[in-house]
Structure formats: structure tokens, C-alpha cells
Design a protein around this motif. Sequence first.
Motif, PDB file in Angstrom:
ATOM      1  N   VAL A 112      67.319  33.356  64.799  1.00 15.89           N
ATOM      2  CA  VAL A 112      67.473  31.979  64.320  1.00 15.89           C
ATOM      3  C   VAL A 112      68.899  31.782  63.793  1.00 15.89           C
ATOM      4  O   VAL A 112      69.402  32.611  63.022  1.00 15.89           O
ATOM      5  CB  VAL A 112      66.448  31.676  63.198  1.00 15.89           C
ATOM      6  CG1 VAL A 112      66.677  30.283  62.618  1.00 15.89           C
ATOM      7  CG2 VAL A 112      65.026  31.804  63.743  1.00 15.89           C
ATOM      8  N   GLY A 113      69.515  30.692  64.206  1.00 14.58           N
ATOM      9  CA  GLY A 113      70.819  30.304  63.667  1.00 14.58           C
ATOM     10  C   GLY A 113      70.594  29.169  62.675  1.00 14.58           C
ATOM     11  O   GLY A 113      69.844  28.236  62.964  1.00 14.58           O
ATOM     12  N   ASN A 155      71.680  35.962  71.594  1.00 11.38           N
ATOM     13  CA  ASN A 155      70.795  36.482  70.534  1.00 11.38           C
ATOM     14  C   ASN A 155      70.103  35.377  69.745  1.00 11.38           C
ATOM     15  O   ASN A 155      69.201  35.643  68.962  1.00 11.38           O
ATOM     16  CB  ASN A 155      71.591  37.338  69.539  1.00 11.38           C
ATOM     17  CG  ASN A 155      72.107  38.596  70.212  1.00 11.38           C
ATOM     18  OD1 ASN A 155      71.386  39.217  70.986  1.00 11.38           O
ATOM     19  ND2 ASN A 155      73.357  38.931  69.948  1.00 11.38           N
ATOM     20  N   ILE A 156      70.563  34.155  69.934  1.00  9.76           N
ATOM     21  CA  ILE A 156      69.972  33.038  69.176  1.00  9.76           C
ATOM     22  C   ILE A 156      68.990  32.283  70.074  1.00  9.76           C
ATOM     23  O   ILE A 156      69.328  31.839  71.171  1.00  9.76           O
ATOM     24  CB  ILE A 156      71.090  32.075  68.678  1.00  9.76           C
ATOM     25  CG1 ILE A 156      72.010  32.787  67.670  1.00  9.76           C
ATOM     26  CG2 ILE A 156      70.491  30.806  68.057  1.00  9.76           C
ATOM     27  CD1 ILE A 156      71.358  33.183  66.363  1.00  9.76           C
ATOM     28  N   GLY A 157      67.752  32.142  69.574  1.00  7.44           N
ATOM     29  CA  GLY A 157      66.724  31.444  70.363  1.00  7.44           C
ATOM     30  C   GLY A 157      66.408  30.062  69.843  1.00  7.44           C
ATOM     31  O   GLY A 157      65.849  29.220  70.564  1.00  7.44           O
ATOM     32  N   ALA A 158      66.726  29.776  68.596  1.00 10.46           N
ATOM     33  CA  ALA A 158      66.465  28.449  68.029  1.00 10.46           C
ATOM     34  C   ALA A 158      67.348  28.261  66.793  1.00 10.46           C
ATOM     35  O   ALA A 158      67.839  29.243  66.205  1.00 10.46           O
ATOM     36  CB  ALA A 158      64.994  28.307  67.638  1.00 10.46           C
ATOM     37  N   SER A 194      61.776  30.638  64.088  1.00 10.84           N
ATOM     38  CA  SER A 194      61.614  32.045  64.442  1.00 10.84           C
ATOM     39  C   SER A 194      60.472  32.218  65.453  1.00 10.84           C
ATOM     40  O   SER A 194      60.557  33.041  66.380  1.00 10.84           O
ATOM     41  CB  SER A 194      61.409  32.811  63.140  1.00 10.84           C
ATOM     42  OG  SER A 194      60.492  33.799  63.275  1.00 10.84           O
ATOM     43  N   LYS A 195      59.422  31.400  65.289  1.00  7.90           N
ATOM     44  CA  LYS A 195      58.331  31.428  66.282  1.00  7.90           C
ATOM     45  C   LYS A 195      58.885  31.029  67.664  1.00  7.90           C
ATOM     46  O   LYS A 195      58.614  31.688  68.670  1.00  7.90           O
ATOM     47  CB  LYS A 195      57.259  30.419  65.837  1.00  7.90           C
ATOM     48  CG  LYS A 195      55.869  30.743  66.284  1.00  7.90           C
ATOM     49  CD  LYS A 195      54.875  29.709  65.776  1.00  7.90           C
ATOM     50  CE  LYS A 195      54.309  30.041  64.412  1.00  7.90           C
ATOM     51  NZ  LYS A 195      53.275  29.070  63.984  1.00  7.90           N
ATOM     52  N   ILE A 196      59.692  29.966  67.694  1.00 10.99           N
ATOM     53  CA  ILE A 196      60.268  29.510  68.976  1.00 10.99           C
ATOM     54  C   ILE A 196      61.201  30.585  69.547  1.00 10.99           C
ATOM     55  O   ILE A 196      61.184  30.872  70.747  1.00 10.99           O
ATOM     56  CB  ILE A 196      61.032  28.174  68.787  1.00 10.99           C
ATOM     57  CG1 ILE A 196      60.070  27.076  68.351  1.00 10.99           C
ATOM     58  CG2 ILE A 196      61.759  27.777  70.079  1.00 10.99           C
ATOM     59  CD1 ILE A 196      60.743  25.804  67.864  1.00 10.99           C
ATOM     60  N   ALA A 197      62.002  31.198  68.659  1.00 14.42           N
ATOM     61  CA  ALA A 197      62.962  32.211  69.105  1.00 14.42           C
ATOM     62  C   ALA A 197      62.269  33.434  69.682  1.00 14.42           C
ATOM     63  O   ALA A 197      62.876  34.200  70.438  1.00 14.42           O
ATOM     64  CB  ALA A 197      63.875  32.620  67.948  1.00 14.42           C
TER      65      ALA A 197
END
Length: 259
Positions: free
Chosen positions: A15-16, A49-52, A196-199
Amino acid sequence: MNNKYILVEKLENGVGVITLNRPEVYNALCTQLLNEVSAAIKDFDNDTNIGAIVLTGGNKVFAAGADIKEMANLDFASAYNNEFVKKEWQTLEKHTKPIVAAVAGFALGGGCEMSMLCDIVVCDTTAKFGQPEVKIGTMPGAGGTQRLTKAVGKAKAMYMCLTGDMIDSKEAKDYGLVASVFEEGTVVEEAIKIASKIASMSQPVVRLIKESINNSYESSLQAGLEAERKSFYTTLALDDRTEGMNAFVEKRKAKFSNK
Ligand code: CO8
């Protein structure tokens, strides 16, 4: 990049987090702040490395709109010719990774518009959303008459944009502007849990889902946004806009002349 008006963090769970950080002026969105947000989003978009992303003003205030002091001397010709803050707002519109807006306190004018540019909006019980531009002799210019209407319907959007009145977190939830309302002081951590769930999901799948929902949501929106931006620039030619912004800066009641 050395940021003056935002804080940027990369968390270990993919997460960012971007935190608007001009607390002395309720995170008013000056051009530099918008530039910094736009650059941070681009960096996160390019970081595998960032998913959301979570975009927030922290647990006190989201943003009280565009910086009125910066706009007070803006004229129609320079805004139109130089496309005042168009590219910064467009970066927010075009980001590919999901952004969760975590709103506490005021989300007004450009602040409300910024939250609506995110993919999911969550808030705490202190949140207040509004499009108060009419009170300073101008109008929304970054989606307030377009996305708000799609989010809450014509009657409520007209009411909010024409009176400048704010709505609270309960109304925002009832009208579908926000996905969830959390207890005071917890919205940032809750937004991070959602992000974090989305990532943790497949990034291309998440991206396809996001694109697909936006395709449905945005059909015929672009023409409206283009027209809205030009209309916003047009308000800069009015005496009432000059009076409204000067009155705000000088802390007095505006006297409009309807010109
Ligand atoms: N811009 C600049 N400064 C601001 C802003 C703002 N939007 N909002 C608050 N501030 C500053 C105040 O000037 C004050 O500074 P100082 O201490 O130096 O006098 C400080 O923040 C604290 O503000 P207040 O004393 O007013 O605090 P209150 O708690 O009494 O009130 C409010 C808080 C209700 C948030 C009040 O400050 C307010 O009404 N702010 C303005 C809200 C507003 O009108 N927002 C819309 C701005 S226009 C806009 O967003 C158009 C976007 C168009 C984008 C176009 C793209 C093409």
C-alpha cells in the motif's frame, strides 16, 4: 523528490499512502500540492510493489478546496490559455491503481472533487462534504457538477452546488457518496486495511475490474467535464468572483453585483 505539502509512505503490505500536509490552511490545494500529489501517484503507478493507494489528509481534515488565496488574482485569459491545474487533475483521473480516499473533517470544493476522483471513498463521523464555490462567486471546476451528480443524483447535487451547504457523513453514506463510515480517528487505518486487501489481489485483474467499472461509470462524462472546466474558467471573468475571493481573503461578507 522532496515534498513540501504532502507525506509519502510505502507500506510493506503493498500500500502506498499519500497524506496532504498543509494543516494550517485545511490542506488547501495549491498548485504545488497538486503537483506533488500528481508526481506521487505517477511514482506509485510505476512501482510494481504497490498494489493500491490511500489518499488522505489525516484524521482531522481532508481538504478545504483549491487555494483561494492563490486563485484570487487568477484571470480568465491566463487560466484558459495555460490550462490552470488541468494536467495535475488529469493525472488523478488517469491513475491505473485503485485509490482509496480516507476523509475526515472537511472535503470541500476541490477537496470533495479530489475524493470523488478516487475509486473508493470512506470517511469517519466527522466528515463534511460540500461544493461551496458558489459562495465565492465561482463554480466547481474539477468534477463537482459532474461526478457529484452521478454519485448522489440531480436533486442533491443541485442543492449542494447551488446553496454551498455541506452534508455530513450519514447523508454522504445514505446518498452513496461514500462506501463506509468509521469511528472518529480511525479512517486512515481502516482505509489502509481496504487498500491492503486490494493490494493482495492480482494487479492486472484489479486493473481490469477498475477499467471496466469506469467504462460504465464514465460514459458521456468527458464532454461534461470539458464543458465544466471552461465554465469554471469563465467565472474568472466576473466581478463577483473577484469580490467573492477578495472578501474571503479579507475575512468579510461578499457583496455581489451580479456582474
Ligand atoms: N484556500 C486558502 N486558504 C484557506 C482555504 C482555502 N480553500 N480554506 C481555509 N483556508 C485558510 C483560511 O484562510 C485560514 O487561514 P489564516 O489563518 O491565514 O486566516 C485558515 O485556513 C483557517 O480557516 P478559517 O479561519 O476560515 O477556519 P474555520 O474553521 O472558521 O472555517 C472552513 C473552515 C469552513 C473550511 C473555511 O475556511 C472555508 O469556508 N474555507 C473555504 C472553503 C471553500 O470555499 N472551498 C472551495 C474553494 S474553490 C475550489 O475548490 C474550486 C476548485 C476548482 C478546480 C478547478 C480546476 C480547473
